[in-house]
Structures are given as structure tokens and as C-alpha cells.
Scaffold this motif. Sequence first.
Motif, PDB file in Angstrom:
ATOM      1  N   ASN A  46      54.561  38.341  72.628  1.00  0.00           N
ATOM      2  CA  ASN A  46      54.950  37.040  73.172  1.00  0.00           C
ATOM      3  C   ASN A  46      54.547  35.873  72.282  1.00  0.00           C
ATOM      4  OD1 ASN A  46      55.963  38.341  75.409  1.00  0.00           O
ATOM      5  ND2 ASN A  46      54.096  38.079  76.600  1.00  0.00           N
ATOM      6  N   GLY A  47      53.754  36.126  71.256  1.00  0.00           N
ATOM      7  CA  GLY A  47      53.297  35.053  70.394  1.00  0.00           C
ATOM      8  C   GLY A  47      52.288  34.148  71.066  1.00  0.00           C
ATOM      9  N   ASP A  48      51.612  34.659  72.111  1.00  0.00           N
ATOM     10  CA  ASP A  48      50.608  33.862  72.814  1.00  0.00           C
ATOM     11  C   ASP A  48      49.492  33.461  71.864  1.00  0.00           C
ATOM     12  OD1 ASP A  48      52.013  34.206  75.147  1.00  0.00           O
ATOM     13  OD2 ASP A  48      50.698  35.771  75.928  1.00  0.00           O
ATOM     14  N   VAL A  49      48.976  32.265  72.060  1.00  0.00           N
ATOM     15  CA  VAL A  49      47.851  31.781  71.282  1.00  0.00           C
ATOM     16  C   VAL A  49      46.593  32.158  72.052  1.00  0.00           C
ATOM     17  CG1 VAL A  49      46.748  29.746  70.299  1.00  0.00           C
ATOM     18  CG2 VAL A  49      49.237  29.900  70.351  1.00  0.00           C
ATOM     19  N   THR A  50      45.634  32.760  71.351  1.00  0.00           N
ATOM     20  CA  THR A  50      44.401  33.195  72.003  1.00  0.00           C
ATOM     21  C   THR A  50      43.188  32.752  71.203  1.00  0.00           C
ATOM     22  OG1 THR A  50      44.472  35.328  70.873  1.00  0.00           O
ATOM     23  CG2 THR A  50      45.468  35.217  73.069  1.00  0.00           C
ATOM     24  N   TRP A  51      42.073  32.663  71.920  1.00  0.00           N
ATOM     25  CA  TRP A  51      40.787  32.347  71.321  1.00  0.00           C
ATOM     26  C   TRP A  51      39.776  33.343  71.858  1.00  0.00           C
ATOM     27  CZ3 TRP A  51      44.294  28.914  73.137  1.00  0.00           C
ATOM     28  CH2 TRP A  51      44.721  27.890  72.268  1.00  0.00           C
ATOM     29  N   CYS A  52      38.682  33.491  71.145  1.00  0.00           N
ATOM     30  CA  CYS A  52      37.578  34.332  71.581  1.00  0.00           C
ATOM     31  C   CYS A  52      36.391  33.433  71.898  1.00  0.00           C
ATOM     32  CB  CYS A  52      37.207  35.322  70.476  1.00  0.00           C
ATOM     33  SG  CYS A  52      35.749  36.328  70.836  1.00  0.00           S
ATOM     34  N   ILE A  53      35.846  33.582  73.091  1.00  0.00           N
ATOM     35  CA  ILE A  53      34.658  32.816  73.473  1.00  0.00           C
ATOM     36  C   ILE A  53      33.605  33.778  74.019  1.00  0.00           C
ATOM     37  CG2 ILE A  53      35.936  30.695  73.943  1.00  0.00           C
ATOM     38  CD1 ILE A  53      35.594  31.369  76.971  1.00  0.00           C
ATOM     39  N   ALA A  54      32.394  33.296  74.146  1.00  0.00           N
ATOM     40  CA  ALA A  54      31.317  34.095  74.727  1.00  0.00           C
ATOM     41  C   ALA A  54      31.444  34.096  76.250  1.00  0.00           C
ATOM     42  CB  ALA A  54      29.965  33.522  74.319  1.00  0.00           C
ATOM     43  N   LYS A  55      31.168  35.251  76.856  1.00  0.00           N
ATOM     44  CA  LYS A  55      31.141  35.314  78.315  1.00  0.00           C
ATOM     45  C   LYS A  55      30.001  34.423  78.804  1.00  0.00           C
ATOM     46  CE  LYS A  55      33.102  39.875  79.040  1.00  0.00           C
ATOM     47  NZ  LYS A  55      32.830  41.246  79.494  1.00  0.00           N
ATOM     48  N   PRO A  56      30.266  33.600  79.792  1.00  0.00           N
ATOM     49  CA  PRO A  56      29.242  32.673  80.290  1.00  0.00           C
ATOM     50  C   PRO A  56      27.968  33.359  80.786  1.00  0.00           C
ATOM     51  CG  PRO A  56      31.394  32.050  81.107  1.00  0.00           C
ATOM     52  CD  PRO A  56      31.555  33.376  80.424  1.00  0.00           C
ATOM     53  N   ALA A  97      27.811  29.973  70.025  1.00  0.00           N
ATOM     54  CA  ALA A  97      28.268  31.363  69.904  1.00  0.00           C
ATOM     55  C   ALA A  97      29.783  31.442  70.075  1.00  0.00           C
ATOM     56  CB  ALA A  97      27.567  32.241  70.932  1.00  0.00           C
ATOM     57  N   SER A  98      30.321  30.718  71.035  1.00  0.00           N
ATOM     58  CA  SER A  98      31.770  30.736  71.257  1.00  0.00           C
ATOM     59  C   SER A  98      32.519  30.285  70.014  1.00  0.00           C
ATOM     60  CB  SER A  98      32.141  29.856  72.451  1.00  0.00           C
ATOM     61  OG  SER A  98      31.644  30.406  73.645  1.00  0.00           O
ATOM     62  N   TYR A  99      32.042  29.221  69.396  1.00  0.00           N
ATOM     63  CA  TYR A  99      32.704  28.715  68.193  1.00  0.00           C
ATOM     64  C   TYR A  99      32.639  29.752  67.068  1.00  0.00           C
ATOM     65  CZ  TYR A  99      34.245  25.724  64.423  1.00  0.00           C
ATOM     66  OH  TYR A  99      34.949  25.203  63.360  1.00  0.00           O
ATOM     67  N   ALA A 100      31.451  30.297  66.822  1.00  0.00           N
ATOM     68  CA  ALA A 100      31.278  31.278  65.743  1.00  0.00           C
ATOM     69  C   ALA A 100      32.078  32.550  66.020  1.00  0.00           C
ATOM     70  CB  ALA A 100      29.791  31.597  65.571  1.00  0.00           C
ATOM     71  N   MET A 101      32.039  33.031  67.253  1.00  0.00           N
ATOM     72  CA  MET A 101      32.780  34.238  67.616  1.00  0.00           C
ATOM     73  C   MET A 101      34.277  34.038  67.430  1.00  0.00           C
ATOM     74  SD  MET A 101      30.472  35.145  70.960  1.00  0.00           S
ATOM     75  CE  MET A 101      31.538  36.384  71.685  1.00  0.00           C
ATOM     76  N   PHE A 112      41.950  42.667  69.959  1.00  0.00           N
ATOM     77  CA  PHE A 112      41.001  42.601  71.068  1.00  0.00           C
ATOM     78  C   PHE A 112      39.624  43.105  70.664  1.00  0.00           C
ATOM     79  CE2 PHE A 112      42.607  46.891  71.573  1.00  0.00           C
ATOM     80  CZ  PHE A 112      41.472  47.605  71.921  1.00  0.00           C
ATOM     81  N   TRP A 113      39.568  44.082  69.757  1.00  0.00           N
ATOM     82  CA  TRP A 113      38.263  44.613  69.338  1.00  0.00           C
ATOM     83  C   TRP A 113      37.488  43.629  68.467  1.00  0.00           C
ATOM     84  CZ3 TRP A 113      42.876  47.124  68.018  1.00  0.00           C
ATOM     85  CH2 TRP A 113      43.319  46.915  66.708  1.00  0.00           C
ATOM     86  N   ASP A 114      38.160  42.650  67.904  1.00  0.00           N
ATOM     87  CA  ASP A 114      37.473  41.629  67.097  1.00  0.00           C
ATOM     88  C   ASP A 114      36.729  40.628  67.973  1.00  0.00           C
ATOM     89  OD1 ASP A 114      38.524  42.704  64.692  1.00  0.00           O
ATOM     90  OD2 ASP A 114      40.401  41.630  65.028  1.00  0.00           O
ATOM     91  N   CYS A 115      36.935  40.698  69.282  1.00  0.00           N
ATOM     92  CA  CYS A 115      36.247  39.808  70.224  1.00  0.00           C
ATOM     93  C   CYS A 115      35.358  40.601  71.179  1.00  0.00           C
ATOM     94  CB  CYS A 115      37.273  38.990  71.017  1.00  0.00           C
ATOM     95  SG  CYS A 115      36.536  37.731  72.097  1.00  0.00           S
ATOM     96  N   HIS A 116      35.063  41.825  70.877  1.00  0.00           N
ATOM     97  CA  HIS A 116      34.280  42.642  71.809  1.00  0.00           C
ATOM     98  C   HIS A 116      32.817  42.216  71.845  1.00  0.00           C
ATOM     99  CE1 HIS A 116      32.354  46.209  73.553  1.00  0.00           C
ATOM    100  NE2 HIS A 116      33.434  46.171  74.314  1.00  0.00           N
ATOM    101  N   PHE A 117      32.175  42.141  70.705  1.00  0.00           N
ATOM    102  CA  PHE A 117      30.776  41.719  70.598  1.00  0.00           C
ATOM    103  C   PHE A 117      29.896  42.411  71.645  1.00  0.00           C
ATOM    104  CE2 PHE A 117      33.071  38.315  68.468  1.00  0.00           C
ATOM    105  CZ  PHE A 117      32.286  38.108  67.350  1.00  0.00           C
ATOM    106  N   ASN A 118      29.977  43.736  71.658  1.00  0.00           N
ATOM    107  CA  ASN A 118      29.194  44.543  72.609  1.00  0.00           C
ATOM    108  C   ASN A 118      29.396  44.098  74.055  1.00  0.00           C
ATOM    109  OD1 ASN A 118      28.071  46.274  70.657  1.00  0.00           O
ATOM    110  ND2 ASN A 118      26.556  44.706  70.140  1.00  0.00           N
ATOM    111  N   GLY A 119      30.617  43.747  74.385  1.00  0.00           N
ATOM    112  CA  GLY A 119      30.953  43.365  75.755  1.00  0.00           C
ATOM    113  C   GLY A 119      30.655  41.922  76.115  1.00  0.00           C
ATOM    114  N   THR A 120      30.293  41.103  75.133  1.00  0.00           N
ATOM    115  CA  THR A 120      29.944  39.707  75.435  1.00  0.00           C
ATOM    116  C   THR A 120      31.048  38.720  75.053  1.00  0.00           C
ATOM    117  OG1 THR A 120      28.807  39.363  73.324  1.00  0.00           O
ATOM    118  CG2 THR A 120      27.483  40.206  75.164  1.00  0.00           C
ATOM    119  N   GLY A 121      32.153  39.208  74.515  1.00  0.00           N
ATOM    120  CA  GLY A 121      33.260  38.334  74.140  1.00  0.00           C
ATOM    121  C   GLY A 121      34.361  38.344  75.185  1.00  0.00           C
ATOM    122  N   LEU A 122      35.110  37.269  75.215  1.00  0.00           N
ATOM    123  CA  LEU A 122      36.180  37.110  76.187  1.00  0.00           C
ATOM    124  C   LEU A 122      37.363  36.440  75.497  1.00  0.00           C
ATOM    125  CD1 LEU A 122      36.873  37.278  79.262  1.00  0.00           C
ATOM    126  CD2 LEU A 122      35.902  34.984  79.458  1.00  0.00           C
TER     127      LEU A 122
END
Length: 137
Positions: A46-56, A97-101, A112-122
Motif C-alpha cells: 500500500n505504500g504506507d508510511v511507517t515509523w518505529c518508536i519505543a513502546k511506552p 530512544a524512539s528517535y534513535a530506533m 518489521f524485524w528492524d523495529c523489534h528491539f527485543n520486543g520494545t519497538g512499535l
Amino acid sequence: MESRKHPSAFLLLALALLLSFAAHIGHGESRELSDEIEIDLRQKRNGDVTWCIAKPSTDNGNLNSNIEYSCGQKQVDCRPIQLGGACFSPNNYISHASYAMNLFYKSAGKNFWDCHFNGTGLIVTQDPSVGACYYPA
């Protein structure tokens, strides 16, 4: 006549593999992984734009590890989250962390695996940029 037997054998084999895969993804983490793969494929299609952030809910120790890992990569420039940078404020682990991730996620290919961060990425579809702090997509 002989060529007609092969297509049905192939269809039976394909059906058996499909049923085997369906049974496999119905269990725990495999299902979670298949959901992430589907989201990743849908976003690319779909060409969706996505970002990776830290889970709160992530603790500061893990957030700090994510910052160190992401900023330690050659292709990631973390100067904006340093004192005086456009993304230094708010000065807290979750923001930095969100910015760096997100920089790591973007530079690594936005899988999706580039935002996993041991389960802390979203992975999110809403731009997390705030004020002068721009999160590249």
C-alpha cells in the motif's frame, strides 16, 4: 493423459503444505510473527508510511540499550537527540530512544524485524514528529 495426473498431484501437495502452514501459525509466537509479516507486506504493498518508536511501557534500561545500539550504527546520526539538537527536548529516554530506533529502522530497510528491539519497538503509521524534531519516514 499422463500430463493430467501431475497437476492434481501438485494441487494435493500444495494443499497439504498450506494446511500444515495454517496449523503451524495457529500457535503462540508463530502467529504473532505471521501477523507482523502480514502487516509488513501490506505496508509495502500500500505504500504506507511507517515509523518505529519505543513502546511506552519499556523501562529506561532497555531504552538506553536501544539508544546505544541504534546510535552505534554507522548509518545512524544521533546528533539531534544530543544537547542542543532539534530532538533533545523532551529530554527523556522514551523520546530519545524512539528517535534513535526510528533512524535505525529507516536505515536498515524498514522491515518489521528492524523495529523489534527485543520486543520494545512499535511500528506506527502516525508521524511521531513534534515541533522542530522531525522523524524521517
